[in-house]
Design a protein around this motif. Structure first.
Motif, short mmCIF file in Angstrom:
data_model
loop_
_atom_site.label_atom_id
_atom_site.label_comp_id
_atom_site.label_asym_id
_atom_site.label_seq_id
_atom_site.Cartn_x
_atom_site.Cartn_y
_atom_site.Cartn_z
N LYS A 598 33.13 10.87 26.27
CA LYS A 598 34.28 11.73 26.56
C LYS A 598 35.49 10.87 26.89
O LYS A 598 35.38 9.73 27.34
CB LYS A 598 33.98 12.70 27.70
N TRP A 602 38.52 15.55 27.09
CA TRP A 602 38.14 15.78 25.69
C TRP A 602 36.72 15.29 25.39
O TRP A 602 36.31 14.22 25.81
CB TRP A 602 39.12 15.06 24.75
N LEU A 604 33.78 15.28 21.96
CA LEU A 604 33.58 15.50 20.53
C LEU A 604 32.58 16.63 20.31
O LEU A 604 31.50 16.64 20.90
CB LEU A 604 33.05 14.21 19.87
N TRP A 627 37.79 17.55 18.46
CA TRP A 627 37.87 17.32 19.90
C TRP A 627 38.15 18.64 20.60
O TRP A 627 39.01 19.40 20.18
CB TRP A 627 38.98 16.34 20.24
N GLU A 748 40.86 6.11 23.30
CA GLU A 748 42.10 6.82 23.59
C GLU A 748 42.96 6.97 22.34
O GLU A 748 43.65 7.97 22.16
CB GLU A 748 42.88 6.09 24.69
N CYS A 751 41.63 9.83 19.97
CA CYS A 751 41.44 11.12 20.62
C CYS A 751 42.78 11.85 20.73
O CYS A 751 43.85 11.28 20.53
CB CYS A 751 40.83 10.90 22.01
#
Length: 756
Positions: A598, A602, A604, A627, A748, A751
């Motif tokens: 995570k 967020w 997946l 996401w 990061e 995402c």
């Protein structure tokens, strides 16, 4: 007499044990992670599998002597840990024999067309920083190719042009204007040709092409232009000719101007932008480029060997996959390549069980091609190569090689054996009871820890063996518990006399475990050897390496990351690895999803590792990641590699932005990973980006360093190494924490934005 002279020197064994403690356990790395593992070179024993290596080199020589030999497959079969990867390493890096382009895919892109997969594996190997027999492939092939082209150019050069090659001033300039001095120019050109073709001991060139040119007094830029003009005159103007022209000129610039960018750009972008009378399909483009590249290699008599190693991990990375479907697609792809491309030598290193499990269930025409025998001079007809457990004599040589660096540091061995702290009886015992070389090295690792460090965790006592073998009654195994066991014993070949008087040689051992643990009788301590004996070869009691321990995972990660960074450092390597990096990105996201990674709020929810679209083989691919945050509606995020430079930059961006046009829509947001040293968008690229923004497209560019790309490139190879290290049947440990620690910045970047 003083007491100072009465000091007694410490025993040799005590000094040796201290040296062994300082050196660490030389059996700690008991398996080869990949064909480039430096451990293989450090502890290589040339005699180990020398006959098998010679046979494979003779197979490769078939393609060196006759470049148009039909593409064929040679399976190399052995149990897990038999030494297949080490054998491949010795072929790839040993100084014996000629040079070959050895492509060793680290991952199998199962959802990619096999032609595309093989093409980009070859490009990645060609342009990458990895060396084979001391040379980067692009450097070796470039040197051989440009040496040949420059020689032809000079031989066909008109006399006037030969005089223009050499700068002249003063009186020399006037003699050239008057047409004098032609003989001198001819002599200098002939001298340059002789220097280009001079060999060092008859093997490698005496000097590099650039050195030959500069020593002759010719400007490298002038030589580059001259060879490029020769290529322009002599190559055909059909599609294959246009591709050959661009590839040859790219190699010329790479060698004479040390600029690999043009070659890398053409192999990943330019080949799809040629002017075609009829626009070819994506598959036709890939096949055309692959054929032209193979034609270039065949012209140099450089064999192309594609070696699939650790096939079980390559095909079965996730046990939930439909293994039969994946294997069938893989082998069907190989057969397709064999039908379409000549001159490929394909080696498949696989476990016997896996091979015997998959191949008989394939379609008949696939089986026929995979089992087609090859005739090798002096070796006969070869259908497959089988790796058996090494003899005790060879096992002793392996142990010597591991211990030599430490024992060699002792000022005097004082009669110590070259296998100290072991003895010959222990070597024989392990060699005859363990089924593979890896199991043998693992046993030596445990015993080394006990003898040198006194590790109680690895201490398992075992009685001394008698000289006569114990024959178990029918229907029982060596433990006497009735569990079936298969042991092949070959009494026709006696073991080396210096190690044992027994004529027995265990070729292979397969132990089937019963549901209940075997009953082991209580030991009689009077029967034990003086030296600490090795652990008994019983699966339920043998200490296993805890590969899931965090320190081991981190160590493996650092090794693979450093290796990946070296491969991506050269100019052009990153561009050439575009599709490999895209596939690695998909694997990274897939594992992150499976292991619950995570990023802030967020998580997946779904991943499509590789989604291909459009007609461009290099740029038409992204990964899809859904996401979601705190149970909200997931964002469908497309993540792609935006690596093109120069003329390819706007084309790459245009194709990536076209992912919005797919019907039904597959993305809500697009993230493009761009090298951090080239983030500025200008000209057509800037216009394309602004148009997307005006149309309401959500997209962003992320600057990625070379370290970040190396993390991506290393990730699937790290997984393969972990899987190869685990005991059979043990699943991967949860990697979420380690991924989030080692790849925090990369997570990061792929995402949705995390709000502070």
């Amino acid at each position: 007499m003083t007491t100072a002279t009465a000091t007694t020197e410490r025993p040799a064994t005590e000094r040796a044990l201290e040296a062994l403690k300082r050196g660490g356990n030389p059996f700690r790395n008991y398996f080869a992670r990949n064909p480039d593992d430096e451990v293989c070179a450090r502890y290589h024993v040339p005699e180990l599998y020398s006959a098998e290596r010679d046979l494979l080199m003779r197979v490769i020589d078939l393609y060196r002597n006759d470049p148009n030999t039909h593409s064929e497959v040679v399976p190399v079969l052995g149990n897990k840990g038999a030494g297949k990867t080490h054998l491949l390493h010795s072929i790839k890096h040993s100084s014996d024999g000629g040079w070959q382009l050895l492509v060793t895919p680290g991952v199998y892109q199962r959802d990619t067309d096999f032609l595309e997969y093989l093409l980009f594996q070859m490009i990645d190997t060609l342009l990458g920083g990895g060396k084979q027999k001391g040379y980067r492939p692009v450097e070796y092939i470039g040197e051989e190719l440009v040496r040949k082209l420059l020689t032809k150019t000079l031989e066909e050069l008109p006399a006037a042009d030969k005089r223009e090659l050499f700068p002249a001033g003063g009186l020399s300039r006037w003699t050239r204007i008057l047409g004098l001095g032609q003989g001198s120019a001819e002599e200098r050109v002939r001298g340059l040709i002789d220097t280009l073709n001079r060999r060092d001991g008859g093997l490698s060139p005496a000097h590099s092409v650039r050195k030959c040119v500069t020593d002759a007094g010719i400007d490298c830029q002038k030589a580059c232009d001259m060879v490029a003009a020769y290529i322009e005159r002599t190559e055909a103007h059909n599609t294959a000719g246009l591709m050959r022209r661009a590839i040859l000129q790219g190699f010329v610039r790479a060698v004479l101007r040390t600029d690999e960018a043009d070659l890398a750009n053409f192999l990943t972008y330019g080949f799809a932008e040629l002017e075609f009378h009829v626009r070819p399909t994506r598959q036709e483009l890939v096949l055309s480029l692959l054929k032209v590249m193979m034609d270039v290699f065949r012209g140099l008599k450089v064999p192309v060997v594609v070696a699939f190693d650790q096939l079980e991990d390559l095909l079965l990375a996730r046990r939930s996959d439909d293994s039969h479907r994946i294997a069938e697609a893989f082998f069907a792809g190989i057969v397709q390549i064999m039908h379409q491309i000549d001159g490929l030598c394909i080696l498949i290193f696989a476990e016997r069980g896996l091979w015997n499990r998959f191949v008989p269930s394939l379609d008949g025409y696939i089986q026929d091609r995979l089992n087609n025998p090859i005739h090798v001079p002096d070796h006969g007809t070869v259908k497959s190569l089988r790796l058996e457990a090494p003899s005790p004599e060879l096992v002793r040589r392996v142990v010597e090689a591991r211990l030599l660096p430490v024992l060699a540091e002792l000022p005097s061995q004082d009669g110590l054996s070259d296998i100290y702290p072991f003895n010959d009886d222990q070597i024989i015992r392990v060699a005859r009871t363990e089924p593979t070389l890896r199991d043998m090295l693992q046993q030596f690792r445990h015993q080394f820890d006990f003898v040198v460090y006194g590790s109680e965790d690895d201490r398992v006592l075992r009685p001394k063996e008698t000289t006569e073998p114990h024959i178990a009654p029918p229907g029982t195994n060596r433990l006497g518990d009735g569990t079936p066991e298969h042991v092949e014993i070959d009494s026709s070949t006696p073991a080396p006399s210096r190690l044992s008087d027994s004529g027995l040689s265990v070729k292979s051992v397969v132990v089937l475990e019963s549901e209940s643990p075997p009953k082991i009788p209580s030991p009689n301590f009077d029967d034990f050897a003086v030296l600490p004996p090795l652990p008994v070869a019983v699966p339920v009691d043998r200490p296993k390496r805890d590969i899931s321990a965090r320190s081991n995972l981190v160590e493996l990660w650092e090794q693979e990351w450093r290796s990946a960074r070296r491969k991506l450092e050269p100019e052009g390597a990153l561009t050439g690895a575009t599709r490999e990096l895209q596939a690695a990105l998909g694997t990274f996201l897939q594992i992150g999803h499976e292991h619950g990674v995570k990023v802030g709020p967020w998580r997946l929810q779904h991943v499509v590792p590789e989604f291909t679209f459009g007609e461009h083989p290099t740029y038409g691919a992204i990964s899809l990641a859904h996401w979601s945050a705190r149970g909200g509606q997931p964002w469908k995020v497309g993540i792609g590699l935006f690596l093109a430079r120069g003329a390819g930059k706007p084309k790459d961006l245009e194709i990536k932005l076209a992912a919005w046009e797919c019907e039904p829509p597959v993305i809500d947001h697009l993230i493009l990973l761009r090298p951090e040293d080239d983030m500025l968008l200008s000209g057509k690229s800037k216009t394309l980006w602004q148009d997307a923004e005006r149309n309401g497209r959500h997209a962003r560019l992320e600057a990625v360093s070379l370290d970040g790309y190396a993390a991506l490139y290393a990730f699937p190879r790290w997984l393969t190494t972990i899987a190869e290290s685990l005991p059979e049947g043990q699943p991967l440990p949860n990697l979420a924490d380690l991924i989030q620690e080692k790849c925090e910045k990369l997570l990061e970047q792929v995402c949705m934005p995390v709000q502070g």
